[in-house]
Write an enzyme that holds these catalytic residues in place. Structure first.
Site: not given
Length: 259
Positions: A88, A238
């Site tokens: 991320s 994610h």
């Protein structure tokens, strides 16, 4: 160079150096399991990004500044070339380093993020951090209960709770610089304009239940990273290294072994 400008870090193992970079609101602990799985074969360098974990606090924050932080750390440790693994926000920092100084990067693994500017998000987490009582919390259970009013996902709450630290007076407060993360959120979701490219080996790892890497991102990925591969992890969102840790580690090991 002031000592506080060096990112907090931890090294383990021997061999080629693999740098592990966590995501927004996290710390080096987030990739600890992946680091332990690599330590028998590689030398791992786990890093807390600025305003996260035990690294220094600063009012200023951007992808470019964090890339400079990492390059400063590599200079400090006298590491001429490393492999970068970032999730991320950490993936954005890793990509920026590879584009700024490609000779310093042997290979790159990017966890569920693309080199693009994202629309606003994390509203629940930002509301929780912005509403956190100045007096802190008495226990992690109390913090979890309080956070649940804003953040429904238990895994995200546990990620946040890892960033709590007990003060000498007793209450739990944020170790991360929550105010700076909130104030600079727009800079962190942005992507700097890039003309350069990185031609070395790159693996993008996408969670199949995540929409952070979209089909329309493929063109910019190929332009900036022409040798990029994309691997999709079934059943992962994610937070793919937490959702499917064994599978994520297996993919990481195979890619590193192929270099």
């Amino acid at each position: 160079m002031r000592l506080q400008e060096i990112l907090h870090h931890k090294m383990a193992g021997q061999g080629q150096v693999v740098v592990l970079l966590h995501g927004l609101f996290g710390s080096m602990d987030n990739l600890a399991a992946a680091g332990r799985s690599l330590a028998d074969t590689y030398q791992t360098l786990a890093v807390d990004l600025r305003n996260h974990g035990r690294s220094f606090h600063s009012d200023a924050m951007s992808i470019e500044l964090m890339a400079e932080d990492l390059l400063r750390l590599l200079d400090h440790l006298e590491l001429p070339q490393v492999t970068l693994v970032g999730h991320s926000l950490g993936g954005k920092v890793a990509m920026q380093v590879a584009l700024l100084q490609p000779e310093r990067v042997r290979a790159l693994v990017v966890g569920d993020i693309a080199p693009v500017t994202y629309p606003g998000g994390h509203e629940d987490v930002r509301q929780a951090l912005g509403s956190w009582p100045a007096s802190g919390m008495d226990s992690r259970q109390q913090a979890d209960t309080w956070l649940a009013a804003f953040v429904p996902e238990p895994g995200v709450r546990q990620l946040l709770i890892k960033s709590l630290v007990r003060t000498p007076q007793g209450p739990l407060i944020w170790r991360m610089n929550a105010k700076a993360l909130l104030d600079n959120y727009d800079s962190l979701r942005a992507w700097p304009a890039q003309q350069a490219s990185f031609g070395g080996p790159v693996l993008f790892v996408k969670g199949d239940a995540s929409d952070y890497i979209r089909p329309e991102h493929r063109a910019v990925i190929q332009r900036l990273f022409p040798a990029a591969q994309v691997r999709i992890l079934a059943g992962a969102g994610h937070w793919l290294h937490a959702d499917k840790p064994v599978l994520f580690q297996s993919v990481l090991h195979r890619f590193l072994a192929s270099l």
